[in-house]
Design an enzyme around this catalytic site. Sequence first.
Site, PDB file in Angstrom:
ATOM      1  N   ILE A 215       0.380  29.475 -10.113  1.00  0.00           N
ATOM      2  CA  ILE A 215       0.493  28.052  -9.815  1.00  0.00           C
ATOM      3  C   ILE A 215       0.143  27.230 -11.049  1.00  0.00           C
ATOM      4  O   ILE A 215      -0.806  27.541 -11.776  1.00  0.00           O
ATOM      5  CB  ILE A 215      -0.443  27.673  -8.641  1.00  0.00           C
ATOM      6  CG1 ILE A 215       0.017  28.396  -7.360  1.00  0.00           C
ATOM      7  CG2 ILE A 215      -0.454  26.166  -8.410  1.00  0.00           C
ATOM      8  CD1 ILE A 215      -1.002  28.386  -6.252  1.00  0.00           C
ATOM      9  N   LYS A 216       0.934  26.204 -11.262  1.00  0.00           N
ATOM     10  CA  LYS A 216       0.650  25.229 -12.316  1.00  0.00           C
ATOM     11  C   LYS A 216       0.137  23.964 -11.649  1.00  0.00           C
ATOM     12  O   LYS A 216       0.788  23.405 -10.761  1.00  0.00           O
ATOM     13  CB  LYS A 216       1.925  24.938 -13.116  1.00  0.00           C
ATOM     14  CG  LYS A 216       1.773  23.824 -14.154  1.00  0.00           C
ATOM     15  CD  LYS A 216       3.085  23.598 -14.891  1.00  0.00           C
ATOM     16  CE  LYS A 216       2.992  22.421 -15.854  1.00  0.00           C
ATOM     17  NZ  LYS A 216       4.258  22.214 -16.607  1.00  0.00           N
ATOM     18  N   THR A 217      -1.032  23.508 -12.094  1.00  0.00           N
ATOM     19  CA  THR A 217      -1.598  22.299 -11.515  1.00  0.00           C
ATOM     20  C   THR A 217      -2.355  21.533 -12.589  1.00  0.00           C
ATOM     21  O   THR A 217      -2.435  21.966 -13.738  1.00  0.00           O
ATOM     22  CB  THR A 217      -2.511  22.632 -10.319  1.00  0.00           C
ATOM     23  OG1 THR A 217      -2.712  21.453  -9.536  1.00  0.00           O
ATOM     24  CG2 THR A 217      -3.849  23.197 -10.757  1.00  0.00           C
TER      25      THR A 217
END
Length: 305
Positions: A215-217
């Site tokens: 996940i990219k956050t």
Amino acid sequence: MIQVSELERRALSRADADGIKEGKMFYTGIPQKTEGFFLKGMNSQDWGMKNRLARIFNPASGRTVMLAIDHGYFQGPTTGLERVDINILPLTPYADTLMLTRGMLRSVIPPSTPQSIVLRVSGGASILKELSNEDIAVDIEESIRLNVCAMAVQVFIGGEYEKQSIINMTRMIDIGTRYGIPTLAVTAVGKDMARDAQYFRLACRICAELGAHYIKTYYIDKDFETVTASCPVPIVIAGGKKIPESDALTMAYNAIQQGAAGVDMGRNIFQSDAPVAMIKAVRSIVHDNATPAEAMDLYNALKNQ
């Protein structure tokens, strides 16, 4: 036609067998090792999935420096991306992974490039419209043809088209799993949502629960460690808008110290006054555990060469 007699056939078989040496080194006293996979939450994945993830994340450090250059799919030729061939290609040797669109990959990136590719596969809205109104814009066959290591899908938790974006993600997870290609969920903050730990815990956990492989956050100053701790798969942080180099390096350092498995930076690298120096400085933090001060010293030294 040459006829081979039964006697000759047997002689040939014996000759073939004479060249085979019987195995002797069985190491019966040494049990076979089955190593666990180095990435958080990925041990149960199939070999092909792990192999692609191991090309995105450096197995030695367990981290990645992703260079995000996919902004043009909704922003057009933003500052620093006017000419990818001139501005970006000199940076690619210092990235582990390039995140980009299929159009830019085909038209600009040399096929000999050793860096792994994360392909943007969602799209459908520009900065002139509601950004959360995306669909799947690239077929799985394209990802296979282009030999990518992961597919990136935007997920708008709290956005107007939240449900559609989640279904986009799960569709690609299902199809990608069939072919051993991971899915990267990119969390985009709904315009009415606060950028705090509670929101990012929610967004990242939803993506992980539904099968995203990583996940990219966004990084936040308060309680970011609770975001990484409550997410069962790796998290990489987005660089976000351009900020001073020292601030960007501090952000990368803090994120790594609080459990992030890498960075996916774009503007804070290619809009820097010295992009090559900046990506090398970021890399020193991610892979060599440099402090912000050490990374800033490296940046200044390389910038002034």
